[in-house]
Scaffold this motif. Structure first.
Motif, PDB file in Angstrom:
ATOM      1  N   GLY A   1       0.765  -1.243   0.000  1.00 32.66           N
ATOM      2  CA  GLY A   1       0.000   0.000   0.000  1.00 32.66           C
ATOM      3  C   GLY A   1       0.791   1.285   0.000  1.00 32.66           C
ATOM      4  N   ILE A   2       2.094   1.224  -0.326  1.00 33.56           N
ATOM      5  CA  ILE A   2       2.902   2.434  -0.201  1.00 33.56           C
ATOM      6  C   ILE A   2       2.410   3.569  -1.084  1.00 33.56           C
ATOM      7  N   ASN A   3       1.979   3.266  -2.303  1.00 34.95           N
ATOM      8  CA  ASN A   3       1.588   4.367  -3.180  1.00 34.95           C
ATOM      9  C   ASN A   3       0.211   4.934  -2.867  1.00 34.95           C
ATOM     10  N   THR A   4      -0.544   4.265  -2.001  1.00 34.50           N
ATOM     11  CA  THR A   4      -1.737   4.924  -1.465  1.00 34.50           C
ATOM     12  C   THR A   4      -1.303   6.111  -0.613  1.00 34.50           C
ATOM     13  N   VAL A   5      -0.159   5.951   0.067  1.00 35.26           N
ATOM     14  CA  VAL A   5       0.370   7.035   0.907  1.00 35.26           C
ATOM     15  C   VAL A   5       1.040   8.108   0.048  1.00 35.26           C
ATOM     16  N   MET A   6       1.877   7.682  -0.914  1.00 34.75           N
ATOM     17  CA  MET A   6       2.624   8.651  -1.705  1.00 34.75           C
ATOM     18  C   MET A   6       1.718   9.452  -2.642  1.00 34.75           C
TER      19      MET A   6
ATOM     20  N   VAL B   1      -4.787  12.181   5.185  1.00 34.60           N
ATOM     21  CA  VAL B   1      -4.774  13.091   6.336  1.00 34.60           C
ATOM     22  C   VAL B   1      -6.173  13.688   6.537  1.00 34.60           C
ATOM     23  N   GLN B   2      -6.867  14.025   5.448  1.00 31.89           N
ATOM     24  CA  GLN B   2      -8.232  14.542   5.574  1.00 31.89           C
ATOM     25  C   GLN B   2      -9.191  13.456   6.058  1.00 31.89           C
ATOM     26  N   LEU B   3      -8.988  12.232   5.601  1.00 30.44           N
ATOM     27  CA  LEU B   3      -9.801  11.123   6.090  1.00 30.44           C
ATOM     28  C   LEU B   3      -9.614  10.926   7.599  1.00 30.44           C
ATOM     29  N   ALA B   4      -8.423  11.311   8.098  1.00 25.17           N
ATOM     30  CA  ALA B   4      -8.136  11.187   9.529  1.00 25.17           C
ATOM     31  C   ALA B   4      -8.789  12.295  10.354  1.00 25.17           C
ATOM     32  N   GLY B   5      -9.412  13.284   9.659  1.00 21.85           N
ATOM     33  CA  GLY B   5     -10.156  14.304  10.396  1.00 21.85           C
ATOM     34  C   GLY B   5      -9.582  15.695  10.338  1.00 21.85           C
ATOM     35  N   PHE B   6      -8.625  15.948   9.428  1.00 25.50           N
ATOM     36  CA  PHE B   6      -8.067  17.291   9.273  1.00 25.50           C
ATOM     37  C   PHE B   6      -8.657  17.898   8.001  1.00 25.50           C
ATOM     38  N   ALA B   7      -9.559  18.871   8.148  1.00 25.82           N
ATOM     39  CA  ALA B   7     -10.356  19.352   7.014  1.00 25.82           C
ATOM     40  C   ALA B   7      -9.579  20.233   6.055  1.00 25.82           C
ATOM     41  N   SER B   8      -8.701  21.088   6.559  1.00 25.19           N
ATOM     42  CA  SER B   8      -8.032  22.094   5.744  1.00 25.19           C
ATOM     43  C   SER B   8      -7.066  21.464   4.739  1.00 25.19           C
ATOM     44  N   ASN B   9      -7.124  21.935   3.482  1.00 26.54           N
ATOM     45  CA  ASN B   9      -6.169  21.489   2.468  1.00 26.54           C
ATOM     46  C   ASN B   9      -4.742  21.855   2.864  1.00 26.54           C
ATOM     47  N   ASP B  10      -4.557  23.056   3.402  1.00 28.97           N
ATOM     48  CA  ASP B  10      -3.223  23.518   3.804  1.00 28.97           C
ATOM     49  C   ASP B  10      -2.653  22.622   4.900  1.00 28.97           C
ATOM     50  N   THR B  11      -3.482  22.328   5.900  1.00 34.53           N
ATOM     51  CA  THR B  11      -3.037  21.467   7.003  1.00 34.53           C
ATOM     52  C   THR B  11      -2.696  20.064   6.491  1.00 34.53           C
ATOM     53  N   ALA B  12      -3.549  19.541   5.610  1.00 35.49           N
ATOM     54  CA  ALA B  12      -3.328  18.200   5.066  1.00 35.49           C
ATOM     55  C   ALA B  12      -1.993  18.116   4.343  1.00 35.49           C
ATOM     56  N   MET B  13      -1.660  19.136   3.561  1.00 38.30           N
ATOM     57  CA  MET B  13      -0.400  19.101   2.812  1.00 38.30           C
ATOM     58  C   MET B  13       0.807  19.336   3.715  1.00 38.30           C
ATOM     59  N   ALA B  14       0.649  20.202   4.711  1.00 40.39           N
ATOM     60  CA  ALA B  14       1.755  20.437   5.647  1.00 40.39           C
ATOM     61  C   ALA B  14       2.089  19.166   6.417  1.00 40.39           C
ATOM     62  N   LEU B  15       1.071  18.439   6.870  1.00 33.38           N
ATOM     63  CA  LEU B  15       1.306  17.200   7.603  1.00 33.38           C
ATOM     64  C   LEU B  15       1.832  16.098   6.686  1.00 33.38           C
ATOM     65  N   SER B  16       1.431  16.119   5.412  1.00 36.10           N
ATOM     66  CA  SER B  16       1.919  15.128   4.455  1.00 36.10           C
ATOM     67  C   SER B  16       3.403  15.303   4.175  1.00 36.10           C
TER      68      SER B  16
END
Length: 581
Positions: A292-297, A304-319
């Motif tokens: 499943g690595i490319n599901t992550v990449m 990250v949004q599925l985990a409950g972080f709504a903001s696009n900016d936050t999702a990309m920063a955490l990624s």
């Protein structure tokens, strides 16, 4: 897809630094070709963030997971074709023209995506980019290898793998930089044409691979290039070594008999040694993708949004953290793969992968069961924007809202996202109304208290994957085949890797919608456990073995991959991985 490379030791890296400092022409050759690896990594990383904004611009993509998957996976499909074309073009026209054509395709694809008026045109651009990526992934390591001094070849080829992970990390940084710029995803995808243009200009000023030129009988040109790479007193010796190597190569090709691909395949599959090696090589390549690595990449911000972080900016920063961990893991692997052994490192990696995927699945299960409810009281400010399927008489949670047949999103409570919220028909207008009321708007996952645990598990999964299953399958494939069949067998295994990548990439979002996010990660966990068992019983240790010893091991009557192979004259201190005595 994770790229592979040759493993180099510390002494080789020191010699590499010394020689490239004294012979800067080598660095110019390697940097120019290595941009191909950077483009490979950039494309892998950039689409993950761009997809969030493409989805926001085209509301039809919200529920159409297949179309979103196609936008991502068409680059992989193009890469499969590009890799095949690249192999043929490398032999027919040379390494340099192949890289130049790959750059032209990449520039064209980036331009098409940047100006795309709809998702269909984005897909066309992704195919062009994929063709370029596939050709570059075949050609860049080959060009670097053939244009490098033999004593530092491993270190220089290893830089291609580092540039791939570096390209992924750079893509996440660029995604983050363009989140507030008008056109967001167009800039993210279009800017990829800049390094491709740089490589195109550089390659026009560089020579062809000396090895390819020598095979074409262009010996004077070969000698001129070698004089720029080697000190004057070593040039004649290198020309003689090149001549002997090519003569041996031609002799090996003749020993196969028929020169056509079908003839080579018949000879290969007729050998027990090749069949055993190919089984191990394909298994580790398929396992690399099916964990499943490319599901992550490819989908990291979405996860990250599925985990409950709504903001696009936050999702990309955490990624960005996951990309950084992947790059660090690739470096760690270079130092430990010869100490721990290939087999042991893969098995330990798979154990960690299974464990952390189970934690991810459990975390998403807990989040789904604790999703905040939909409240009729919260609906009052948005009376005309309610989700058409919502009925106040039926209890709904945020998860029910997101699963509605019509496209709906969850507007969270103004003060505390874990308190009851409102289910709205999804559009840019309702998203704007929700934000205007100082609320978070969720269209992928629901607010929950388990988000940080999911991120921790995701990071630990990357740390487990990258040093083992991320790099070792490519090393195993470079060592396990007889020399005369290495090209055809390596090609088959690489195609198996790309096809597996395509299957995973094209199904992930569909699985999350059909089974749920937690069940999808539990499915990957089960597949990873199966991979652990299959790798244990089918993949031998090749650490410290000469190519001839690998052939003897694969051809032995009592061949058992899980048992320690002892050569007739073992070297002092040799140790062969994790195995049953």
């Amino acid at each position: 897809m994770e790229g592979g490379g040759t493993v180099a030791d510390k002494a080789e890296f020191k010699e590499c630094l010394r020689l490239t400092w004294s012979q800067p022409y080598i660095l110019r050759l390697v940097f120019s070709a290595g941009i191909g690896g950077l483009l490979f990594g950039y494309d892998t990383g950039v689409i993950s963030g761009a997809l969030l904004f493409i989805r926001d611009d085209f509301i039809s993509l919200e529920k159409n997971t297949t179309l979103r998957e196609t936008i991502v996976s068409m680059a992989v499909a193009g890469a499969i074709v590009g890799a095949g074309l690249g192999g043929w073009m490398n032999d027919k026209f040379g390494r340099r023209p192949s890289l130049i054509i790959a750059d032209i395709l990449f520039i064209a694809g980036a331009a098409i995506m940047a100006f795309a008026p709809n998702p269909a045109v984005i897909i066309v651009g992704r195919v062009f980019v994929g063709l370029g990526v596939g050709m570059a992934s075949m050609t860049a390591p080959l060009y670097i290898s053939e244009a490098s001094p033999a004593r530092i070849r491993g270190a220089l080829v290893s830089t291609n793998g580092l540039l791939i992970t570096g390209g992924q990390f750079m893509a996440y940084l660029i995604n983050l930089a363009f989140t507030k710029v008008p056109g967001t995803w167009r800039w993210m995808l279009g800017i990829a044409g800049i390094p491709a243009l740089l490589q195109l200009v550089l390659m026009l000023t560089l020579p062809e691979s000396p090895r390819w030129l020598y095979r074409q009988g262009r010996k004077e040109e070969t000698a001129a290039i070698l004089r720029k790479i080697y000190p004057a007193n070593e040039v004649e010796q290198e020309i003689e070594s090149l001549r002997k190597s090519i003569d041996d190569e031609i002799l090996l090709e003749g020993s196969i008999g028929e020169q056509g691909m079908i003839g080579k395949l018949k000879k290969a599959f007729g050998s027990k040694i090749v069949r055993r090696g190919l089984m191990a090589g394909i298994i580790v390549q398929v396992a690399q993708q099916f964990v499943g690595i490319n599901t992550v990449m490819y989908y990291s911000p979405t996860i990250v949004q599925l985990a409950g972080f709504a903001s696009n900016d936050t999702a990309m920063a955490l990624s960005l953290i996951t990309s950084g961990l992947n790059a660090i893991g690739s470096i760690v692997s270079m130092f430990f793969v010869d100490r721990a052994g290939r087999r042991r490192l893969m098995l330990l990696s798979l154990v960690g992968i299974v464990g952390w995927l189970a934690v991810l699945g459990g975390t998403f299960l807990g989040a789904a069961h604790n999703a905040p409810p939909v409240s009729e009281l919260e609906m009052q400010p948005f009376a005309n924007q309610m989700c058409p399927e919502y009925k106040p008489s039926v209890h709904w949670s945020c998860m029910d809202c997101l699963k509605a047949e019509s496209t709906c999103g969850f507007c969270a409570h103004q003060g505390d996202t874990l308190l009851p919220g409102v289910c709205l028909a999804l559009s840019n207008a309702t998203r704007g109304l929700c934000h205007a009321d100082h609320r978070e708007f969720y269209s992928e996952g629901c607010p929950n208290k388990f988000g940080w645990l999911a991120l921790l598990a995701l990071g630990a999964y990357i740390v487990s994957y990258s040093p083992g299953m991320g790099t070792v399958p490519w090393i195993v494939n470079s060592e396990i085949y007889p020399l005369r069949f290495r090209g055809v067998c390596g090609g088959i295994a690489a195609v198996a890797n790309w096809v597996s990548n395509l299957i995973v990439t094209q199904t992930f979002l569909t699985l999350t919608k059909a089974l749920g996010t937690s069940a999808t990660f539990f499915l990957f966990c089960g597949v990873s456990f199966l991979a652990l068992v299959v790798v244990f019983f089918t993949v031998p240790e090749t650490k410290g073995l000469q190519f001839e010893e690998v052939e003897k091991m694969l051809g032995s009557k009592d061949y058992k991959p899980w048992k320690r192979y002892r050569p007739e004259a073992p070297l002092k201190g040799r140790e062969i991985g994790l195995a049953i005595p």
